[in-house]
Design a protein around this motif. Structure first.
Motif, PDB file in Angstrom:
ATOM      1  N   PRO A 254       0.839  -1.204   0.000  1.00 19.24           N
ATOM      2  CA  PRO A 254       0.000   0.000   0.000  1.00 19.24           C
ATOM      3  C   PRO A 254       0.870   1.248   0.000  1.00 19.24           C
ATOM      4  N   SER A 255       0.246   2.392  -0.226  1.00 19.48           N
ATOM      5  CA  SER A 255       1.000   3.634  -0.370  1.00 19.48           C
ATOM      6  C   SER A 255       1.781   4.017   0.873  1.00 19.48           C
TER       7      SER A 255
ATOM      8  N   GLY B   4     -11.574   7.415 -10.548  1.00 18.65           N
ATOM      9  CA  GLY B   4     -11.034   8.306 -11.564  1.00 18.65           C
ATOM     10  C   GLY B   4     -10.049   9.302 -10.976  1.00 18.65           C
ATOM     11  N   ALA B   5      -9.572  10.217 -11.814  1.00 15.79           N
ATOM     12  CA  ALA B   5      -8.559  11.178 -11.391  1.00 15.79           C
ATOM     13  C   ALA B   5      -9.078  12.065 -10.266  1.00 15.79           C
ATOM     14  N   GLU B   6      -8.178  12.445  -9.374  1.00 13.34           N
ATOM     15  CA  GLU B   6      -8.514  13.248  -8.200  1.00 13.34           C
ATOM     16  C   GLU B   6      -7.781  14.581  -8.273  1.00 13.34           C
ATOM     17  N   SER B   7      -8.507  15.677  -8.006  1.00 14.53           N
ATOM     18  CA  SER B   7      -7.897  17.000  -7.946  1.00 14.53           C
ATOM     19  C   SER B   7      -7.610  17.344  -6.489  1.00 14.53           C
TER      20      SER B   7
ATOM     21  N   PRO C 176      -9.432  14.081   2.512  1.00 16.80           N
ATOM     22  CA  PRO C 176     -10.034  12.885   1.896  1.00 16.80           C
ATOM     23  C   PRO C 176      -9.550  12.669   0.467  1.00 16.80           C
ATOM     24  N   GLU C 177      -9.168  13.762  -0.228  1.00 20.40           N
ATOM     25  CA  GLU C 177      -8.676  13.609  -1.603  1.00 20.40           C
ATOM     26  C   GLU C 177      -7.402  12.761  -1.629  1.00 20.40           C
ATOM     27  N   GLN C 178      -6.504  13.027  -0.674  1.00 21.40           N
ATOM     28  CA  GLN C 178      -5.259  12.266  -0.610  1.00 21.40           C
ATOM     29  C   GLN C 178      -5.537  10.801  -0.290  1.00 21.40           C
ATOM     30  N   ALA C 179      -6.468  10.552   0.626  1.00 23.37           N
ATOM     31  CA  ALA C 179      -6.808   9.172   0.979  1.00 23.37           C
ATOM     32  C   ALA C 179      -7.376   8.425  -0.225  1.00 23.37           C
ATOM     33  N   ARG C 180      -8.264   9.077  -0.973  1.00 27.04           N
ATOM     34  CA  ARG C 180      -8.842   8.418  -2.151  1.00 27.04           C
ATOM     35  C   ARG C 180      -7.771   8.163  -3.206  1.00 27.04           C
ATOM     36  N   MET C 181      -6.902   9.150  -3.445  1.00 26.42           N
ATOM     37  CA  MET C 181      -5.872   9.006  -4.459  1.00 26.42           C
ATOM     38  C   MET C 181      -4.943   7.840  -4.149  1.00 26.42           C
ATOM     39  N   ASP C 182      -4.672   7.613  -2.864  1.00 28.53           N
ATOM     40  CA  ASP C 182      -3.764   6.550  -2.445  1.00 28.53           C
ATOM     41  C   ASP C 182      -4.461   5.210  -2.263  1.00 28.53           C
ATOM     42  N   GLY C 183      -5.757   5.144  -2.501  1.00 29.43           N
ATOM     43  CA  GLY C 183      -6.486   3.894  -2.328  1.00 29.43           C
ATOM     44  C   GLY C 183      -6.596   3.465  -0.882  1.00 29.43           C
TER      45      GLY C 183
ATOM     46  N   ARG D 159      -8.640   3.351   2.495  1.00 26.48           N
ATOM     47  CA  ARG D 159     -10.059   3.426   2.857  1.00 26.48           C
ATOM     48  C   ARG D 159     -10.204   3.983   4.271  1.00 26.48           C
ATOM     49  N   ILE D 160      -9.816   5.249   4.390  1.00 25.77           N
ATOM     50  CA  ILE D 160      -9.908   5.988   5.648  1.00 25.77           C
ATOM     51  C   ILE D 160     -10.478   7.368   5.326  1.00 25.77           C
ATOM     52  N   PRO D 161     -11.013   8.086   6.334  1.00 27.96           N
ATOM     53  CA  PRO D 161     -11.636   9.391   6.044  1.00 27.96           C
ATOM     54  C   PRO D 161     -10.680  10.406   5.432  1.00 27.96           C
ATOM     55  N   GLU D 162      -9.429  10.449   5.901  1.00 27.07           N
ATOM     56  CA  GLU D 162      -8.460  11.359   5.323  1.00 27.07           C
ATOM     57  C   GLU D 162      -7.056  10.830   5.547  1.00 27.07           C
ATOM     58  N   ALA D 163      -6.141  11.235   4.685  1.00 23.44           N
ATOM     59  CA  ALA D 163      -4.735  10.880   4.837  1.00 23.44           C
ATOM     60  C   ALA D 163      -3.937  12.153   5.056  1.00 23.44           C
ATOM     61  N   VAL D 164      -2.829  12.006   5.776  1.00 24.76           N
ATOM     62  CA  VAL D 164      -1.915  13.112   6.012  1.00 24.76           C
ATOM     63  C   VAL D 164      -0.515  12.621   5.660  1.00 24.76           C
TER      64      VAL D 164
END
Length: 260
Positions: free
Chosen positions: A62-63, A98-101, A180-187, A189-194
């Motif tokens: 994983p990322s 799909g792509a994430e901004s 949340p954008e970073q979490a989705r981009m990295d696959g 499955r958490i509310p947000e990534a830092v």
């Protein structure tokens, strides 16, 4: 050390010929001369070296795992690049929607992460208008321009920076991506990534350059890639400083020495 560069990214492949065909079909990579047992591809002006993996069965990291290392491919038009990629089989998405901004605070780029047929993570990146680094400010009509950087996940940014500085790399930028954008981009499955992102440039410039990813949320997974595995990616460096005997950073990311 003014001419020190990352001259290639070396990928270990389960099937070198099949992977070479994928990169040719997906990104328009061109063949170049290489050593025996190696396929060399040019993506833009950057070089990929494909070699045979000697182990199999290791799951894709994983990322946030320190065995994670991806190549970021610059695209001038994400929609066009995605249409092109969808016409090629063999890859799997990391970012499922799909792509994430990313938000402006995280640079504002648009990105899409996925894996090639061997599981190597890749990223398509379209820079925010006006924020593209100098090498990518031209607007070529081709969908894939070249490799901007290789990004590695590290457990300790300061320790990693100290190591790479001894090899002639300098910190260009440090910032934190969160949300949340970073979490989705990295696959993830958490509310947000830092994640703290540190850009390192080799003394001879680039591209590609090196990026360090230090995850705060979720915490780094301290599992490295085994020698010979498809995830034992190596950076090929030109003109490593004399006296450097290591062939991996503190988290196990591999590199190889090449003279001028």
């Amino acid at each position: 050390m003014s001419d020190q560069r990352i001259v290639a990214v070396r990928l270990a492949c389960r099937d070198v010929e099949a992977t070479a065909r994928f990169y040719g079909a997906a990104f328009g990579c061109r063949e170049a001369a290489g050593e025996k047992g190696m396929r060399v591809l040019l993506l833009g002006h950057q070089r990929l070296e494909l070699v045979q993996a000697t182990q199999d069965g290791e799951p894709a990291p994983p990322s946030n795992a320190v065995s994670f290392q991806h190549c970021a491919i610059v695209v001038p038009d994400m929609d066009k690049a995605m249409r092109y990629l969808r016409g090629v089989s063999g890859w799997t998405a990391i970012l499922l929607d799909g792509a994430e901004s990313l938000p402006e605070a995280s640079g504002g780029a648009t990105a899409f992460k996925f894996r090639d047929p061997d599981g190597h993570p890749l990223e398509l990146i379209e820079f925010h208008p006006g924020k593209a680094p100098a090498p990518w400010r031209h607007r070529d009509p081709i969908p894939f321009l070249g490799i901007d950087h290789s990004a590695v996940t590290v457990s300790d940014t300061d320790r990693a920076v100290a190591f790479w500085r001894e090899l002639g790399f300098a910190v260009q930028e440090r910032h934190t991506n969160r949300g949340p954008e970073q979490a989705r981009m990295d696959g993830l499955r958490i509310p947000e990534a830092v994640v703290e992102v540190t850009t390192l440039k080799p003394s001879g410039g680039g591209p590609p350059h090196l990026e360090l990813l230090r995850y705060a949320t979720p915490a780094p997974a301290l599992v490295g890639a085994a020698d010979g595995s498809p995830f034992a990616t190596s950076l090929v460096l030109q003109n490593v400083p004399a006296g450097s005997r290591s062939d991996a950073d503190p988290d196990g990311h591999r590199f190889r020495h090449r003279g001028a």
